[in-house]
Design a protein around this motif. Structure first.
Motif, mmCIF file in Angstrom:
data_model
loop_
_atom_site.group_PDB
_atom_site.id
_atom_site.type_symbol
_atom_site.label_atom_id
_atom_site.label_comp_id
_atom_site.label_asym_id
_atom_site.label_seq_id
_atom_site.Cartn_x
_atom_site.Cartn_y
_atom_site.Cartn_z
ATOM 1 N N LEU A 288 -11.028 -5.225 1.724
ATOM 2 C CA LEU A 288 -10.518 -4.814 3.036
ATOM 3 C C LEU A 288 -11.661 -4.483 3.992
ATOM 4 O O LEU A 288 -11.604 -4.831 5.181
ATOM 5 C CB LEU A 288 -9.586 -3.613 2.909
ATOM 6 C CG LEU A 288 -8.253 -3.829 2.206
ATOM 7 C CD1 LEU A 288 -7.416 -2.552 2.260
ATOM 8 C CD2 LEU A 288 -7.486 -4.996 2.787
ATOM 9 N N TYR B 79 -7.328 0.507 5.067
ATOM 10 C CA TYR B 79 -5.935 0.122 5.309
ATOM 11 C C TYR B 79 -5.459 0.652 6.661
ATOM 12 O O TYR B 79 -4.851 -0.080 7.449
ATOM 13 C CB TYR B 79 -5.051 0.647 4.174
ATOM 14 C CG TYR B 79 -3.575 0.569 4.472
ATOM 15 C CD1 TYR B 79 -2.887 -0.637 4.367
ATOM 16 C CD2 TYR B 79 -2.874 1.703 4.875
ATOM 17 C CE1 TYR B 79 -1.527 -0.704 4.640
ATOM 18 C CE2 TYR B 79 -1.514 1.639 5.154
ATOM 19 C CZ TYR B 79 -0.851 0.434 5.040
ATOM 20 O OH TYR B 79 0.498 0.374 5.325
ATOM 21 N N SER C 29 -4.201 -8.165 -2.000
ATOM 22 C CA SER C 29 -3.911 -6.773 -2.370
ATOM 23 C C SER C 29 -2.650 -6.676 -3.220
ATOM 24 O O SER C 29 -2.590 -5.871 -4.153
ATOM 25 C CB SER C 29 -3.780 -5.920 -1.109
ATOM 26 O OG SER C 29 -4.987 -5.934 -0.375
ATOM 27 N N PHE D 222 0.804 -1.224 0.000
ATOM 28 C CA PHE D 222 0.000 0.000 0.000
ATOM 29 C C PHE D 222 0.835 1.272 0.000
ATOM 30 O O PHE D 222 0.517 2.223 -0.712
ATOM 31 C CB PHE D 222 -0.960 -0.003 1.195
ATOM 32 C CG PHE D 222 -2.100 -0.954 1.020
ATOM 33 C CD1 PHE D 222 -3.273 -0.560 0.398
ATOM 34 C CD2 PHE D 222 -1.998 -2.269 1.445
ATOM 35 C CE1 PHE D 222 -4.321 -1.450 0.207
ATOM 36 C CE2 PHE D 222 -3.036 -3.163 1.264
ATOM 37 C CZ PHE D 222 -4.194 -2.752 0.643
#
Length: 156
Positions: free
Chosen positions: A73, A116, A141, A15
């Motif tokens: 998520l 996240y 992810s 991320f």
């Protein structure tokens, strides 16, 4: 807990990307101009809504992938919080919207960031988590980051 630390590192790199001058787990190294090594947030932030909406020869648009990762998520957080899921979950529908305007594109990115951040806060708080609660989002992810980065190459 080494496994938890490793999963946290994979999620961070997926991320947030890697740090310049630091070894990465799986992303390309950062180039002298600062390019490369981008995680999902930087990759998405570099696209306009029109670019994110463009379907590629690979099929889905970047916006569709981003919407799906966000939904994934958010569903995972339901379980992490110990809440009762209100499934069945609409996995096929989670790829919508595939076409976004600027407001919707900003919203998808904001929701992704919030999901996240909450997940990582739960990890940092050392909440008891089953390994699959982090293995699944880390692997899933990372896959979509790769798909998005390939789609971005086709847009340019």
């Amino acid at each position: 807990m080494p496994l938890l630390d490793d999963l946290q590192s994979i999620l961070h790199e997926t991320f947030e990307g890697g740090q310049p001058g630091q070894p990465t787990l799986f992303l390309d190294g950062t180039k002298a101009d600062g390019s490369g090594n981008h995680g999902l947030f930087a990759t998405l932030a570099g696209l306009s809504a029109a670019q994110a909406s463009e379907a590629t020869i690979l099929g889905l648009s970047v916006a569709a992938h981003a919407a799906h990762v966000t939904y994934y998520l958010e569903v995972g957080l339901v379980f992490m919080r110990g809440e009762t899921p209100s499934g069945p979950f609409d996995w096929k529908g989670s790829f919508a919207p595939g076409t976004v305007d600027e407001a919707a594109w900003t919203d998808v990115q904001s929701r992704l960031r919030a999901a996240y951040d909450e997940m990582m806060a739960r990890v940092a708080a050392a909440e008891p988590l089953a390994a699959e609660e982090l293995v699944n989002p880390a692997v899933h992810s990372a896959y979509h980051l790769g798909a998005i980065r390939q789609a971005v190459k086709l847009l340019r």
